[in-house]
Design an enzyme around this catalytic site. Sequence first.
Site, PDB file in Angstrom:
ATOM      1  N   PRO A  13       5.697  41.148 -40.615  1.00 27.81           N
ATOM      2  CA  PRO A  13       5.616  41.812 -39.319  1.00 27.81           C
ATOM      3  C   PRO A  13       5.265  43.288 -39.476  1.00 27.81           C
ATOM      4  CG  PRO A  13       7.587  40.471 -39.444  1.00 27.81           C
ATOM      5  CD  PRO A  13       6.996  40.505 -40.818  1.00 27.81           C
ATOM      6  N   LYS A  32      12.486  37.169 -39.675  1.00 25.22           N
ATOM      7  CA  LYS A  32      11.741  37.382 -40.923  1.00 25.22           C
ATOM      8  C   LYS A  32      12.559  38.287 -41.841  1.00 25.22           C
ATOM      9  CE  LYS A  32       7.451  35.845 -39.603  1.00 25.22           C
ATOM     10  NZ  LYS A  32       6.371  35.263 -40.354  1.00 25.22           N
ATOM     11  N   ILE A  68       2.653  36.973 -38.805  1.00 25.38           N
ATOM     12  CA  ILE A  68       2.178  35.626 -39.125  1.00 25.38           C
ATOM     13  C   ILE A  68       3.170  34.681 -38.462  1.00 25.38           C
ATOM     14  CG2 ILE A  68       1.743  33.936 -40.939  1.00 25.38           C
ATOM     15  CD1 ILE A  68       1.155  36.342 -42.808  1.00 25.38           C
TER      16      ILE A  68
END
Length: 115
Positions: free
Chosen positions: A2, A33, A65
């Site tokens: 990120p 994440k 992602i």
Amino acid sequence: MPYFTIDTNIPQNSISSAFLKKASNVVAKALGKPESYVSIHVNGGQAMVFGGSEDPCAVCVLKSIGCVGPKVNNSHAEKLYKLLADELKIPKNRCYIEFVDIEASSMAFNGSTFG
């Protein structure tokens, strides 16, 4: 991976290390994440007008992602707007946040792409 970018007219010297660390934590938790992959980039002191006014404002981009999209972006927006309002005093109505889902093959780290 990120990556949260904040362009703001808040002076750069008003952006503390504590804010950067808090933003990193908020993004990691929001997206689920590892914080070790999170990158926060603040471009302070930008010449900006939002809604015809030079009052504090920002334009932000959150790239990841996966973990962004129609089903989750409202939740992310709530957390990010709270961060910006609480820490930088940027009102929710003076900021845009763009969410971008990156293909793993289009992002590299540590010498190779993620996919």
